[in-house]
Design an enzyme around this catalytic site. Structure first.
Site, short mmCIF file in Angstrom:
data_model
loop_
_atom_site.label_atom_id
_atom_site.label_comp_id
_atom_site.label_asym_id
_atom_site.label_seq_id
_atom_site.Cartn_x
_atom_site.Cartn_y
_atom_site.Cartn_z
CB CYS A 1 -0.95 0.01 1.18
SG CYS A 1 -2.02 -1.44 1.19
CG HIS B 1 -3.35 3.36 2.06
ND1 HIS B 1 -3.78 2.96 0.82
CD2 HIS B 1 -3.48 2.28 2.88
CE1 HIS B 1 -4.14 1.70 0.89
NE2 HIS B 1 -3.97 1.26 2.12
CG ASN C 1 -6.91 -0.91 1.25
OD1 ASN C 1 -6.15 -0.52 0.36
ND2 ASN C 1 -6.45 -1.36 2.41
O1 UT7 Z 1 -3.88 -1.17 3.52
C1 UT7 Z 1 -3.60 -1.64 4.78
C2 UT7 Z 1 -4.34 -2.89 4.92
N1 UT7 Z 1 -5.25 -3.12 5.94
C3 UT7 Z 1 -5.77 -2.26 6.84
O2 UT7 Z 1 -5.52 -1.12 6.93
C4 UT7 Z 1 -6.73 -2.86 7.81
C5 UT7 Z 1 -6.58 -2.30 9.20
N2 UT7 Z 1 -7.56 -2.87 10.09
C6 UT7 Z 1 -8.87 -2.58 10.02
O3 UT7 Z 1 -9.30 -1.78 9.22
C7 UT7 Z 1 -9.79 -3.22 11.04
O4 UT7 Z 1 -9.02 -3.92 11.97
C8 UT7 Z 1 -10.81 -4.19 10.39
C9 UT7 Z 1 -11.84 -3.40 9.57
C10 UT7 Z 1 -10.12 -5.20 9.47
C11 UT7 Z 1 -11.57 -4.96 11.44
O5 UT7 Z 1 -12.20 -4.06 12.33
P1 UT7 Z 1 -12.06 -4.24 13.90
O6 UT7 Z 1 -12.87 -3.19 14.52
O7 UT7 Z 1 -10.60 -4.29 14.22
O8 UT7 Z 1 -12.77 -5.63 14.12
P2 UT7 Z 1 -12.16 -6.98 14.77
O9 UT7 Z 1 -11.20 -7.61 13.83
O10 UT7 Z 1 -11.70 -6.65 16.15
O11 UT7 Z 1 -13.44 -7.86 14.84
C12 UT7 Z 1 -14.55 -7.53 15.67
C13 UT7 Z 1 -15.67 -8.52 15.40
C14 UT7 Z 1 -15.20 -9.98 15.44
O12 UT7 Z 1 -16.23 -10.74 16.01
P3 UT7 Z 1 -16.13 -11.22 17.54
O13 UT7 Z 1 -14.87 -12.03 17.63
O14 UT7 Z 1 -16.05 -9.96 18.36
O15 UT7 Z 1 -17.38 -12.00 17.75
C15 UT7 Z 1 -15.08 -10.35 13.98
O16 UT7 Z 1 -15.26 -11.72 13.76
O17 UT7 Z 1 -16.22 -8.32 14.10
C16 UT7 Z 1 -16.22 -9.57 13.38
N3 UT7 Z 1 -16.07 -9.27 11.96
C17 UT7 Z 1 -17.10 -9.04 11.15
N4 UT7 Z 1 -18.41 -8.98 11.38
C18 UT7 Z 1 -19.20 -8.69 10.32
C19 UT7 Z 1 -14.90 -9.19 11.26
N5 UT7 Z 1 -15.19 -8.91 9.98
C20 UT7 Z 1 -16.53 -8.80 9.89
C21 UT7 Z 1 -17.41 -8.51 8.82
N6 UT7 Z 1 -18.73 -8.46 9.09
N7 UT7 Z 1 -16.98 -8.26 7.56
#
Ligand code: UT7
Length: 321
Positions: free
Chosen positions: A111, A248, A278
């Site tokens: 990225c 980004h 993204n």
């Molecule tokens: O270009 C650089 C590349 N990547 C990034 O910049 C990504 C950086 N990270 C992020 O943007 C965030 O961490 C995410 C958007 C990927 C995830 O958001 P988060 O607030 O950190 O969520 P989490 O991973 O802590 O997950 C919270 C909950 C989990 O459920 P439980 O374990 O609390 O029951 C996940 O399983 O949300 C769940 N979850 C979803 N639920 C519905 C994860 N993905 C999804 C989804 N829909 N698509």
């Protein structure tokens, strides 16, 4: 002498995939995706390639700059999703464009790729080796996304953005910083072809993107503001002197976190990730092109560009438009 952006262009696949469309594939919802990321829809390739998108974006950047393909001396493609191992995407783009006089090669810094390519071109031009460079970030991430993993498949989109830079007497790029931390490579990765020859055969893990989202999130909110501060210090500017921060586009909450740490109002952080998701190395140049075409970039404006991602890699650049 400086190095100035004199044209921009971008190209997106035709197919729009909404959050509701993704609920057909994985257990997710429009509400979750919008609230956690700010993404509403993204463009997904149904045939467009890294090379075809890059070539279209380059043609538009050349047209915007009023230059011909034959005038281009350096052509850099930043991508982590090339169609082929060899030849490089840049040589394929060169052929499609008819940029016969350009030296062409690829650069992969995920990225941060576009930003690192911009810096590479800047160094070549500063050193007097070339007069101009066409730089394109192009990705078809949908090839490497695991469409059964809701934690990643909702985030990414396909597209390409390009800029033409040229040696100039007007102020252009004012300063640059770049960083890499290979010790954190595991938090965002995608396997490639494995070692397989008559003497050894290793089994594949999985050739799809795997990410520890929380780690990447924390890294971005911590490191990006400090690297922006570093480049501002280098150019003797304050965060408030900057007209626009073109970051980004990974997650709206990351951008908000960066703005808060810098103490800058959110209206200086344009975003398009609600429509495109993204797009890795394509994110910054596509957003820059949209701003340019909307007339939001006035001559003399001060911009900060900043990219961050897998590697880990991150960097920032200050420029005068
Ligand atoms: O270009 C650089 C590349 N990547 C990034 O910049 C990504 C950086 N990270 C992020 O943007 C965030 O961490 C995410 C958007 C990927 C995830 O958001 P988060 O607030 O950190 O969520 P989490 O991973 O802590 O997950 C919270 C909950 C989990 O459920 P439980 O374990 O609390 O029951 C996940 O399983 O949300 C769940 N979850 C979803 N639920 C519905 C994860 N993905 C999804 C989804 N829909 N698509």
């Amino acid at each position: 002498m400086s190095v100035k952006i004199i044209g921009t262009g971008s190209a997106l696949p035709e197919k729009i995939v909404t959050n509701d469309d993704l609920t057909q594939l994985v257990d997710t919802s429009d509400e979750w995706i919008k609230e956690r990321t700010g993404i509403g829809s993204r463009r997904i390739s149904t045939g467009e390639t890294v090379v075809s998108l890059a070539a279209q974006a380059c043609e538009k950047a050349l047209e915007n700059a009023g230059r011909e393909a034959a005038q281009v001396q350096l052509l850099l493609v930043a991508t982590c999703t090339p169609e082929m191992g060899i030849p490089c995407a840049a040589c394929q783009v060169q052929s499609l464009l008819g940029a016969a006089n350009a030296v062409a090669f690829d650069l992969n810094a995920a990225c941060a790729g576009f930003l690192f390519a911009l810096n590479t071109a800047y160094a070549y031009i500063e050193a007097g080796i070339y007069e101009n460079a066409l730089i394109v970030g192009s990705e078809v991430l949908s090839k490497i996304v695991d469409w059964t993993d809701r934690g990643t498949c909702v985030l990414f989109g396909d597209g390409a953005g390009a800029v033409l830079v040229e040696r100039s007497e007007q102020p252009g790029i004012l300063g640059f910083v770049q960083h890499s931390d290979g010790t954190k490579g595991e938090v965002l990765k995608c396997d490639s072809r494995q070692l397989k020859n008559p003497y050894i055969s290793l089994t594949f893990d999985s050739p799809f993107v795997k990410m520890d989202g929380r780690e990447v999130f924390a890294f971005a909110v911590r490191q990006v503001p400090s690297c922006i501060q570093e480049v501002l210090q280098q150019t003797q500017l304050d965060a408030g002197d900057v007209d626009l921060y073109v970051l980004h586009q990974a997650n709206r909450r990351i951008v908000e976190g960066i703005a808060k740490r810098l103490g800058v109002e959110m209206d200086k952080f344009p975003m398009n990730l609600d429509r495109v998701g993204n797009m890795s190395s394509a994110a910054i140049p596509v957003l820059l092109d949209e701003l340019n075409r909307e007339g939001r970039l006035q001559e003399g404006m001060t911009l900060v560009l900043s990219g961050f991602g897998a590697g880990l890699t991150y960097g920032a650049c200050v420029l005068r438009w």
